[in-house]
Motif scaffolding. Structure first.
Motif, mmCIF file in Angstrom:
data_model
loop_
_atom_site.group_PDB
_atom_site.id
_atom_site.type_symbol
_atom_site.label_atom_id
_atom_site.label_comp_id
_atom_site.label_asym_id
_atom_site.label_seq_id
_atom_site.Cartn_x
_atom_site.Cartn_y
_atom_site.Cartn_z
ATOM 1 N N THR A 216 5.190 4.933 3.881
ATOM 2 C CA THR A 216 4.141 5.299 2.895
ATOM 3 C C THR A 216 4.977 4.760 1.552
ATOM 4 O O THR A 216 6.211 4.665 1.415
ATOM 5 C CB THR A 216 4.283 6.943 2.694
ATOM 6 N N TYR A 217 4.096 4.520 0.424
ATOM 7 C CA TYR A 217 4.689 4.022 -0.690
ATOM 8 C C TYR A 217 4.150 4.849 -1.879
ATOM 9 O O TYR A 217 2.904 5.074 -1.848
ATOM 10 C CB TYR A 217 4.246 2.325 -0.772
ATOM 11 N N ASP A 218 5.165 5.074 -2.697
ATOM 12 C CA ASP A 218 4.835 5.986 -4.065
ATOM 13 C C ASP A 218 4.696 5.058 -5.084
ATOM 14 O O ASP A 218 5.659 4.510 -5.532
ATOM 15 C CB ASP A 218 5.916 7.160 -4.087
ATOM 16 N N GLN A 219 3.473 4.881 -5.517
ATOM 17 C CA GLN A 219 3.116 4.053 -6.743
ATOM 18 C C GLN A 219 4.046 4.675 -7.906
ATOM 19 O O GLN A 219 4.161 3.598 -8.812
ATOM 20 C CB GLN A 219 2.001 3.629 -6.858
ATOM 21 N N GLN A 220 4.208 5.666 -8.121
ATOM 22 C CA GLN A 220 5.075 6.374 -9.173
ATOM 23 C C GLN A 220 6.294 5.922 -9.447
ATOM 24 O O GLN A 220 6.824 5.742 -10.395
ATOM 25 C CB GLN A 220 4.904 8.136 -9.172
ATOM 26 N N ASN A 221 7.105 5.799 -8.238
ATOM 27 C CA ASN A 221 8.499 5.520 -8.452
ATOM 28 C C ASN A 221 8.778 4.238 -7.765
ATOM 29 O O ASN A 221 10.028 3.852 -7.721
ATOM 30 C CB ASN A 221 9.260 6.708 -8.028
ATOM 31 N N GLY A 222 7.848 3.494 -6.865
ATOM 32 C CA GLY A 222 8.320 2.364 -6.116
ATOM 33 C C GLY A 222 8.968 2.585 -4.868
ATOM 34 O O GLY A 222 9.608 1.595 -4.394
ATOM 35 N N LYS A 223 9.241 3.837 -4.219
ATOM 36 C CA LYS A 223 9.732 4.356 -3.116
ATOM 37 C C LYS A 223 8.771 4.164 -1.939
ATOM 38 O O LYS A 223 7.644 4.609 -1.950
ATOM 39 C CB LYS A 223 10.351 5.725 -3.192
ATOM 40 N N PHE A 224 9.693 3.823 -0.964
ATOM 41 C CA PHE A 224 9.047 3.764 0.629
ATOM 42 C C PHE A 224 9.716 4.994 1.209
ATOM 43 O O PHE A 224 10.822 5.300 1.374
ATOM 44 C CB PHE A 224 9.364 2.568 1.140
ATOM 45 N N SER A 225 8.900 5.782 2.290
ATOM 46 C CA SER A 225 9.587 6.559 3.185
ATOM 47 C C SER A 225 8.895 6.349 4.567
ATOM 48 O O SER A 225 7.757 5.735 4.742
ATOM 49 C CB SER A 225 8.867 8.178 2.688
ATOM 50 N N HIS A 226 9.730 6.653 5.509
ATOM 51 C CA HIS A 226 9.377 6.161 6.773
ATOM 52 C C HIS A 226 8.300 7.380 7.539
ATOM 53 O O HIS A 226 8.291 8.497 7.275
ATOM 54 C CB HIS A 226 10.728 6.300 7.838
ATOM 55 N N LEU A 227 7.434 6.735 8.111
ATOM 56 C CA LEU A 227 6.380 7.566 8.817
ATOM 57 C C LEU A 227 6.242 7.505 10.270
ATOM 58 O O LEU A 227 6.168 8.412 11.248
ATOM 59 C CB LEU A 227 4.781 7.251 8.200
ATOM 60 N N GLN A 228 6.373 6.363 10.806
ATOM 61 C CA GLN A 228 6.344 6.050 12.156
ATOM 62 C C GLN A 228 7.132 4.700 12.536
ATOM 63 O O GLN A 228 6.890 3.795 11.637
ATOM 64 C CB GLN A 228 5.071 5.601 12.877
ATOM 65 N N THR A 229 7.756 4.216 13.826
ATOM 66 C CA THR A 229 8.319 3.116 14.248
ATOM 67 C C THR A 229 7.621 2.860 15.509
ATOM 68 O O THR A 229 7.546 3.668 16.348
ATOM 69 C CB THR A 229 9.589 2.902 14.488
ATOM 70 N N ILE A 230 6.901 1.749 15.838
ATOM 71 C CA ILE A 230 6.216 1.285 17.035
ATOM 72 C C ILE A 230 6.577 0.171 17.649
ATOM 73 O O ILE A 230 6.555 -0.856 16.783
ATOM 74 C CB ILE A 230 4.809 1.660 16.925
ATOM 75 N N SER A 231 6.853 -0.251 18.877
ATOM 76 C CA SER A 231 7.250 -1.589 19.312
ATOM 77 C C SER A 231 6.173 -2.815 19.408
ATOM 78 O O SER A 231 4.949 -2.176 19.490
ATOM 79 C CB SER A 231 7.693 -1.363 20.717
#
Length: 341
Positions: A216-231
């Motif tokens: 997920t990308y927060d346009q307010q502060n430019g931060k990324f957060s993890h949602l899923q990892t898939i091969s």
């Protein structure tokens, strides 16, 4: 209807530089390749709306960016913006600010250039990354592999060597200021990233991990957060593989990733929450697919296979996202990057 595209290459064997080809959407066939410009190892390309083509450029011991003016017939190389050292791995055009960004894997740098009216470049800033990851490919330090715009016009940078994704602000003086860093799983090797149209979800290709991280990308502060990892490859594959290019369909319903080693295109369906489900892994009928591109209609995909000197053409279903092989033995020497006009 014929759609034109450019192919960037390595020039280690028989290639001479940048080539132009066309896709006939009625006969489902690719044309022969025509040389556009003789340039050393033009492995990545970016085209501007003013009809200039910017390419990676290697001239002997100097590396940088070449500028090709497509407004002239034939096209002409108007600048070699090179400095001592290895050439970059990625170039991207910022149309709003009229800037060009280059990412240097070997030097661990992001360079900013101002684009003049005649298409030529002048450097305005450079930042250098440091650090390293746990895998052998990361042991010699940072490796900047990608820099391009976020949906909110920041600059996002993938560092394969440090397992980090940087977010930078770009000032009116064309300078970079770090805003945030996102850390992937150790040894993931972030290579390229794409965003959904609404801008709140990003898909990060991990070359060393052969996987995609959904963020997920927060346009307010430019931060990324993890949602899923898939091969991107089957769990049974134990030989070498490196995930490479990653592309998203315009309707945000499907994601595509090339696998170098397993030699396939992995096709993912995108759920309403942004998560991914693997629905196909189709052979590219060649070796080492570094890059591929959806054509403007998104009914086709052209894939470049570097080691087997061929392009592969697929048709694409807009309904279910899956690919069907059309052509597999189209000659193109040392193909790397595909960019449609």
């Amino acid at each position: 209807m014929k759609e034109s595209f450019f192919v960037g290459t390595y020039t280690k064997k028989t290639s001479h530089g940048v080539y132009k080809m066309s896709l006939d959407t009625e006969t489902n066939a690719l044309s022969q390749a025509d040389l556009v410009a003789e340039i050393g190892n033009p492995t990545y390309l970016a085209k501007s709306k003013h009809n200039f083509l910017y390419t990676v450029d290697q001239k002997n011991a100097d590396g940088g960016v070449a500028v090709i003016d497509l407004n002239t017939k034939p096209a002409t190389v108007v600048q070699h913006a090179v400095t001592p050292g290895n050439s970059p791995a990625y170039v991207a055009v910022d149309e709003h600010r009229q800037l060009l960004y280059s990412s240097n894997y070997h030097l661990a740098t992001v360079t900013v250039y101002k684009i003049a009216a005649d298409g030529t470049l002048s450097q305005t800033d450079v930042v250098t990354h440091s650090g390293k990851g746990p895998k052998p490919e990361q042991a010699d330090g940072a490796h900047v592999h990608f820099s391009d715009l976020t949906p909110d016009n920041r600059l996002v940078v993938c560092d394969l060597g440090t397992d980090e994704v940087y977010t930078y602000d770009v000032s009116d003086e064309e300078k970079l200021t770090e805003v945030t860093r996102y850390k992937t799983k150790a040894g993931f090797g972030p290579r390229h990233i794409v965003f959904s149209k609404h801008g709140s979800t990003a898909y990060l290709a991990g070359e060393l991990g052969s996987a995609v991280e959904v963020l997920t990308y927060d346009q307010q502060n430019g931060k990324f957060s993890h949602l899923q990892t898939i091969s991107t490859i089957p769990s049974t594959w134990d030989a070498h593989n490196g995930a490479a290019a990653i592309k998203i369909s315009q309707d945000d319903k499907f994601l595509y990733v090339s696998n170098r080693g397993y030699n396939s295109l992995a096709v993912f369906a995108i759920s309403s929450d942004g998560s991914l489900k693997l629905i196909q892994n189709i052979s590219v009928e060649g070796d080492f697919p570094r890059d591929f591109a959806l054509d403007p209609t998104e009914k086709f995909i052209v894939c470049a296979n570097q080691n087997t000197d061929n392009l592969t053409l697929f048709s694409r279903s807009k309904e279910n996202g899956k690919l069907t092989l059309l052509e597999k033995d189209v000659a193109l020497p040392e193909g790397v990057c595909v960019v449609f006009e």
